[in-house]
Motif scaffolding. Structure first.
Motif, PDB file in Angstrom:
ATOM      1  N   ILE A   1      47.767  69.420  22.181  1.00 32.76           N
ATOM      2  CA  ILE A   1      46.318  69.555  22.391  1.00 32.76           C
ATOM      3  C   ILE A   1      45.627  68.204  22.236  1.00 32.76           C
ATOM      4  O   ILE A   1      44.756  67.840  23.031  1.00 32.76           O
ATOM      5  CB  ILE A   1      45.726  70.581  21.400  1.00 32.76           C
ATOM      6  N   ARG A   2      46.032  67.482  21.215  1.00 31.00           N
ATOM      7  CA  ARG A   2      45.376  66.195  20.911  1.00 31.00           C
ATOM      8  C   ARG A   2      45.631  65.146  21.993  1.00 31.00           C
ATOM      9  O   ARG A   2      44.731  64.388  22.356  1.00 31.00           O
ATOM     10  CB  ARG A   2      45.897  65.695  19.558  1.00 31.00           C
ATOM     11  N   ILE A   3      46.856  65.122  22.519  1.00 28.93           N
ATOM     12  CA  ILE A   3      47.225  64.092  23.495  1.00 28.93           C
ATOM     13  C   ILE A   3      46.862  64.499  24.924  1.00 28.93           C
ATOM     14  O   ILE A   3      46.356  63.689  25.707  1.00 28.93           O
ATOM     15  CB  ILE A   3      48.733  63.771  23.396  1.00 28.93           C
ATOM     16  N   LEU A   4      47.107  65.768  25.268  1.00 24.92           N
ATOM     17  CA  LEU A   4      46.909  66.222  26.645  1.00 24.92           C
ATOM     18  C   LEU A   4      45.674  67.098  26.831  1.00 24.92           C
ATOM     19  O   LEU A   4      45.471  67.654  27.913  1.00 24.92           O
ATOM     20  CB  LEU A   4      48.159  66.983  27.125  1.00 24.92           C
ATOM     21  N   GLY A   5      44.880  67.217  25.783  1.00 24.64           N
ATOM     22  CA  GLY A   5      43.694  68.077  25.830  1.00 24.64           C
ATOM     23  C   GLY A   5      42.713  67.749  26.944  1.00 24.64           C
ATOM     24  O   GLY A   5      42.045  68.637  27.472  1.00 24.64           O
ATOM     25  N   LYS A   6      42.658  66.480  27.339  1.00 21.98           N
ATOM     26  CA  LYS A   6      41.725  66.067  28.399  1.00 21.98           C
ATOM     27  C   LYS A   6      42.200  66.494  29.792  1.00 21.98           C
ATOM     28  O   LYS A   6      41.428  66.501  30.742  1.00 21.98           O
ATOM     29  CB  LYS A   6      41.552  64.541  28.369  1.00 21.98           C
ATOM     30  N   TYR A   7      43.500  66.808  29.894  1.00 25.92           N
ATOM     31  CA  TYR A   7      44.084  67.060  31.214  1.00 25.92           C
ATOM     32  C   TYR A   7      44.507  68.518  31.450  1.00 25.92           C
ATOM     33  O   TYR A   7      44.714  68.907  32.594  1.00 25.92           O
ATOM     34  CB  TYR A   7      45.309  66.160  31.408  1.00 25.92           C
ATOM     35  N   ILE A   8      44.660  69.313  30.371  1.00 29.56           N
ATOM     36  CA  ILE A   8      45.178  70.683  30.480  1.00 29.56           C
ATOM     37  C   ILE A   8      44.378  71.513  31.472  1.00 29.56           C
ATOM     38  O   ILE A   8      44.932  72.200  32.328  1.00 29.56           O
ATOM     39  CB  ILE A   8      45.194  71.385  29.099  1.00 29.56           C
ATOM     40  N   GLY A   9      43.043  71.452  31.343  1.00 26.56           N
ATOM     41  CA  GLY A   9      42.185  72.279  32.180  1.00 26.56           C
ATOM     42  C   GLY A   9      41.957  71.752  33.583  1.00 26.56           C
ATOM     43  O   GLY A   9      41.456  72.476  34.442  1.00 26.56           O
ATOM     44  N   LYS A  10      42.338  70.504  33.851  1.00 31.99           N
ATOM     45  CA  LYS A  10      42.084  69.903  35.162  1.00 31.99           C
ATOM     46  C   LYS A  10      43.055  70.401  36.235  1.00 31.99           C
ATOM     47  O   LYS A  10      42.699  70.530  37.395  1.00 31.99           O
ATOM     48  CB  LYS A  10      42.144  68.371  35.056  1.00 31.99           C
ATOM     49  N   LYS A  11      44.302  70.648  35.843  1.00 29.41           N
ATOM     50  CA  LYS A  11      45.334  71.130  36.767  1.00 29.41           C
ATOM     51  C   LYS A  11      45.996  72.369  36.155  1.00 29.41           C
ATOM     52  O   LYS A  11      47.202  72.345  35.841  1.00 29.41           O
ATOM     53  CB  LYS A  11      46.372  70.036  37.032  1.00 29.41           C
ATOM     54  N   PRO A  12      45.254  73.465  35.987  1.00 30.92           N
ATOM     55  CA  PRO A  12      45.801  74.633  35.291  1.00 30.92           C
ATOM     56  C   PRO A  12      46.995  75.277  35.989  1.00 30.92           C
ATOM     57  O   PRO A  12      47.935  75.709  35.316  1.00 30.92           O
ATOM     58  CB  PRO A  12      44.618  75.596  35.230  1.00 30.92           C
ATOM     59  N   ILE A  13      46.990  75.334  37.321  1.00 35.51           N
ATOM     60  CA  ILE A  13      48.085  75.979  38.055  1.00 35.51           C
ATOM     61  C   ILE A  13      49.403  75.253  37.794  1.00 35.51           C
ATOM     62  O   ILE A  13      50.440  75.886  37.540  1.00 35.51           O
ATOM     63  CB  ILE A  13      47.794  76.027  39.574  1.00 35.51           C
ATOM     64  N   ILE A  14      49.361  73.921  37.844  1.00 34.68           N
ATOM     65  CA  ILE A  14      50.560  73.120  37.564  1.00 34.68           C
ATOM     66  C   ILE A  14      51.023  73.363  36.132  1.00 34.68           C
ATOM     67  O   ILE A  14      52.220  73.522  35.866  1.00 34.68           O
ATOM     68  CB  ILE A  14      50.287  71.619  37.797  1.00 34.68           C
ATOM     69  N   THR A  15      50.067  73.408  35.221  1.00 37.61           N
ATOM     70  CA  THR A  15      50.375  73.659  33.813  1.00 37.61           C
ATOM     71  C   THR A  15      51.063  75.004  33.639  1.00 37.61           C
ATOM     72  O   THR A  15      52.059  75.121  32.910  1.00 37.61           O
ATOM     73  CB  THR A  15      49.083  73.637  32.963  1.00 37.61           C
ATOM     74  N   TYR A  16      50.576  76.038  34.326  1.00 38.48           N
ATOM     75  CA  TYR A  16      51.151  77.377  34.202  1.00 38.48           C
ATOM     76  C   TYR A  16      52.547  77.440  34.810  1.00 38.48           C
ATOM     77  O   TYR A  16      53.439  78.105  34.258  1.00 38.48           O
ATOM     78  CB  TYR A  16      50.240  78.419  34.857  1.00 38.48           C
TER      79      TYR A  16
END
Length: 241
Positions: free
Chosen positions: A14-29
């Motif tokens: 969360i601390r390191i990737l928190g800025k990016y998690i919500g930007k590309k949610p489909i890739i994350t999932y």
């Protein structure tokens, strides 16, 4: 121990990737689905023999045991009651939807595999409830009940679905998170309670791990309940003025 380790992993994620998690949610999932299916194909005994205790316990065990999913749910459940000035709180609140979906995917795949595909636990226990004893029945039942609650939470977490639901109805569905959170704690505690029921089966680091988990899991639930009550009382007091 494994829960403490995964809490650290989730915190760093969360601390390191928190800025990016919500930007590309489909890739994350999609990445989460791949990791989830990799996790459930792990053979614990084979992995431990091949890579040794340290690699297994700190990298493999968090994945296949479902502990990583629970640690992500920890931040999903705790972020509303933690101090808002903390960076991890801000990032958790910002990405609460995505973190919830990631944790849900890991949990659902974990239960699908252990309940139906590989271990057939749900099939065996619900066709013969006390085949492994009463405690194992409660253990399996708590897992099944948690999954029943998780499915509507998971589906309505997606923003496209949420937009189609009445806001009041959506909030009611999301309240299912509270009994879900309690049930998964019960599920986990029924695993580690063996350290008290069958202490001779635990030795060395395994004994330490079981004792730590028996302390950390209930403590995290008790603290969360306390903070939720404190938050609610604060809102009541504020509305009274």
């Amino acid at each position: 121990m494994v829960y403490i380790v995964t809490l650290i992993y989730s915190f760093l994620f969360i601390r390191i990737l928190g800025k990016y998690i919500g930007k590309k949610p489909i890739i994350t999932y999609l990445i989460t689905i791949v990791i989830a299916f990799f996790a459930v194909t792990i053979d614990p005994e084979a992995m431990q023999k091949r890579y040794g205790f340290f690699i297994f316990e700190f990298f493999m065990h968090p994945l296949y045991s479902g502990a990583l999913a629970m640690s992500l749910f920890f931040f999903v459940m705790y972020c509303p009651v933690l101090p808002s000035k903390w960076k991890v709180t801000k990032l958790s609140r910002k990405n609460r939807t995505e973190l919830s979906i990631i944790a849900s995917i890991l949990t659902l795949v974990h239960n699908l595999f252990y309940g139906f595909i590989d271990h057939h636990l749900f099939i065996e226990v619900f066709s013969n409830p006390f085949v492994y004893g009463k405690r194992y029945f409660v253990f399996t039942l708590s897992s099944a009940m948690a999954i029943i609650l998780l499915i509507p939470l998971f589906i309505t977490s997606f923003r496209t679905v949420r937009k189609k639901i009445n806001p009041r109805s959506w909030k009611k569905i999301q309240k299912l998170a509270y009994p879900f959170w309690i049930l998964i704690h019960l599920h986990v505690l029924l695993i580690y309670i063996d350290v008290f029921l069958n202490p001779s089966e635990f030795h060395g680091i395994f004994l330490v791990n079981a004792i730590l988990n028996m302390i950390v899991y209930p403590l995290s639930l008790i603290i969360w309940i306390y903070l939720k009550i404190k938050q609610k009382n604060r809102k009541i007091a504020k509305s009274a003025h």
